[in-house]
Design a protein around this motif. Structure first.
Motif, short mmCIF file in Angstrom:
data_model
loop_
_atom_site.label_atom_id
_atom_site.label_comp_id
_atom_site.label_asym_id
_atom_site.label_seq_id
_atom_site.Cartn_x
_atom_site.Cartn_y
_atom_site.Cartn_z
N VAL A 10 0.85 -1.16 0.04
CA VAL A 10 0.04 -0.22 0.06
C VAL A 10 0.97 1.28 0.04
O VAL A 10 0.64 2.24 -0.75
CB VAL A 10 -1.13 0.10 1.19
CG1 VAL A 10 -1.72 1.42 1.23
CG2 VAL A 10 -2.02 -1.18 1.11
N THR A 11 1.67 1.37 0.85
CA THR A 11 2.52 2.42 0.85
C THR A 11 3.62 2.81 -0.02
O THR A 11 3.85 3.71 -0.45
CB THR A 11 3.44 2.44 2.28
OG1 THR A 11 4.13 1.45 2.49
CG2 THR A 11 2.44 2.55 3.71
N GLY A 12 4.13 1.57 -0.74
CA GLY A 12 4.87 1.77 -1.75
C GLY A 12 4.40 2.31 -3.13
O GLY A 12 5.06 3.33 -3.73
N VAL A 13 3.02 2.11 -3.37
CA VAL A 13 2.32 2.80 -4.32
C VAL A 13 2.31 4.30 -4.16
O VAL A 13 2.50 5.13 -4.88
CB VAL A 13 0.87 2.22 -4.82
CG1 VAL A 13 0.08 3.05 -5.45
CG2 VAL A 13 1.13 0.86 -5.00
N LEU A 14 1.80 4.62 -2.86
CA LEU A 14 1.73 5.99 -2.33
C LEU A 14 3.14 6.80 -2.51
O LEU A 14 3.09 7.84 -2.91
CB LEU A 14 1.22 6.15 -1.02
CG LEU A 14 -0.26 5.64 -0.76
CD1 LEU A 14 -0.72 5.55 0.71
CD2 LEU A 14 -1.26 6.44 -1.39
N ILE A 15 4.09 6.07 -1.91
CA ILE A 15 5.33 6.69 -2.04
C ILE A 15 5.97 7.03 -3.46
O ILE A 15 6.30 8.20 -3.92
CB ILE A 15 6.44 5.99 -1.48
CG1 ILE A 15 6.23 6.00 0.07
CG2 ILE A 15 7.99 6.34 -1.57
CD1 ILE A 15 7.01 4.89 1.16
N LEU A 16 5.67 6.11 -4.47
CA LEU A 16 6.17 6.19 -5.81
C LEU A 16 5.28 7.27 -6.31
O LEU A 16 5.94 8.23 -6.90
CB LEU A 16 5.70 4.93 -6.47
CG LEU A 16 5.96 4.91 -8.05
CD1 LEU A 16 7.38 5.18 -8.48
CD2 LEU A 16 5.46 3.47 -8.76
N PHE A 17 4.05 7.29 -6.06
CA PHE A 17 3.14 8.52 -6.88
C PHE A 17 3.29 9.70 -6.10
O PHE A 17 3.16 10.95 -6.76
CB PHE A 17 1.75 7.85 -6.96
CG PHE A 17 1.68 6.98 -8.20
CD1 PHE A 17 1.70 7.57 -9.58
CD2 PHE A 17 1.51 5.77 -7.94
CE1 PHE A 17 1.58 6.75 -10.88
CE2 PHE A 17 1.64 4.92 -9.21
CZ PHE A 17 1.46 5.45 -10.28
N GLY A 18 3.70 9.78 -4.86
CA GLY A 18 4.07 10.82 -4.20
C GLY A 18 5.34 11.72 -4.96
O GLY A 18 5.35 12.81 -5.38
N VAL A 19 6.21 10.68 -5.26
CA VAL A 19 7.52 11.19 -5.88
C VAL A 19 7.31 11.60 -7.46
O VAL A 19 7.75 12.56 -7.89
CB VAL A 19 8.61 10.25 -5.64
CG1 VAL A 19 9.83 10.46 -6.60
CG2 VAL A 19 9.17 9.94 -4.31
N VAL A 20 6.48 10.64 -8.02
CA VAL A 20 5.93 11.03 -9.35
C VAL A 20 5.38 12.47 -9.52
O VAL A 20 5.82 13.33 -10.26
CB VAL A 20 5.14 10.08 -10.04
CG1 VAL A 20 4.44 10.55 -11.19
CG2 VAL A 20 5.68 8.72 -10.11
N SER A 21 4.55 12.92 -8.46
CA SER A 21 3.91 14.06 -8.81
C SER A 21 4.80 15.24 -8.28
O SER A 21 4.67 16.37 -8.88
CB SER A 21 2.83 14.13 -7.64
OG SER A 21 3.22 14.19 -6.29
N VAL A 22 5.96 15.21 -7.66
CA VAL A 22 6.82 16.22 -7.29
C VAL A 22 7.63 16.27 -8.61
O VAL A 22 8.15 17.47 -8.93
CB VAL A 22 7.80 15.75 -6.08
CG1 VAL A 22 9.02 16.77 -5.84
CG2 VAL A 22 6.95 15.93 -4.87
N VAL A 23 8.32 15.11 -9.16
CA VAL A 23 9.19 15.32 -10.27
C VAL A 23 8.44 15.48 -11.78
O VAL A 23 9.20 16.12 -12.53
CB VAL A 23 10.04 13.78 -10.39
CG1 VAL A 23 10.79 13.75 -11.69
CG2 VAL A 23 10.69 13.40 -9.12
#
Length: 175
Positions: free
Chosen positions: A161-174
């Motif tokens: 669950v948190t892996g998807v959230l972390i990945l898309f959190g970084v995607v939204s910043v980058v």
């Protein structure tokens, strides 16, 4: 063991359904960028594997009487170092592989941007893996459960669950 695992696995199954819902919210972005679509299952799988390694090593150290839950413990430091070393290696290779596969599938994300996304989210996930693994071994031990029975299902589900959230959190910043 059955009394411990059945309620735990039932609760984790509910959590896993939440993981699917979280992933569904990013469906449009995943279809636009095939590199990210390739990245998701491998990234959360790698996080689960790293968490399993960390949990198993801590649990073994606990059973051998070598584990003290302290950052000054050389066994804990070696385990954390191994997890970060593996994460750095695997996530760099994963960035290159997902970029190459994404290009074949028509993706437009460039290699530098995808490497930043992969390595940053992978290393943040490694930090999270260390925290979740250590906490689950400690809490299991303090509650009187054998960490061999409880920690790996907890770590792998939480990291999904948190892996998807972390990945898309970084995607939204980058991006």
């Amino acid at each position: 063991m059955v009394r411990t695992l059945v309620p735990l696995l039932a609760a984790l199954s509910v959590l896993q359904m939440g993981s699917g819902t979280v992933l569904e919210t990013f469906e449009e972005q995943l279809l636009e960028q095939p590199s990210l679509l390739v990245l998701v299952p491998v990234m959360i799988g790698t996080a689960g594997n790293l968490g399993s390694i960390m949990s198993a090593r801590l649990s073994t150290q606990l059973h051998l009487g070598l584990l003290e839950f302290s950052p000054n413990n050389p066994y804990v430091r070696a385990t954390v170092g191994a997890v970060f070393g593996l994460a750095a290696t695997v996530f760099v290779l994963l960035g290159v592989a997902s970029w190459a596969i994404g290009r074949v599938l028509g993706g437009t994300l460039g290699l530098p941007r995808l490497m930043v996304i992969t390595v940053v989210s992978g290393m943040v996930l490694a930090v999270w893996v260390v925290i979740v693994s250590s906490a689950s071994v400690y809490v299991s031990y303090r509650l009187g459960y054998d960490p061999d029975d409880t920690t790996i299902p907890i770590v792998t589900n939480v990291c999904d669950v948190t892996g998807v959230l972390i990945l898309f959190g970084v995607v939204s910043v980058v991006t």
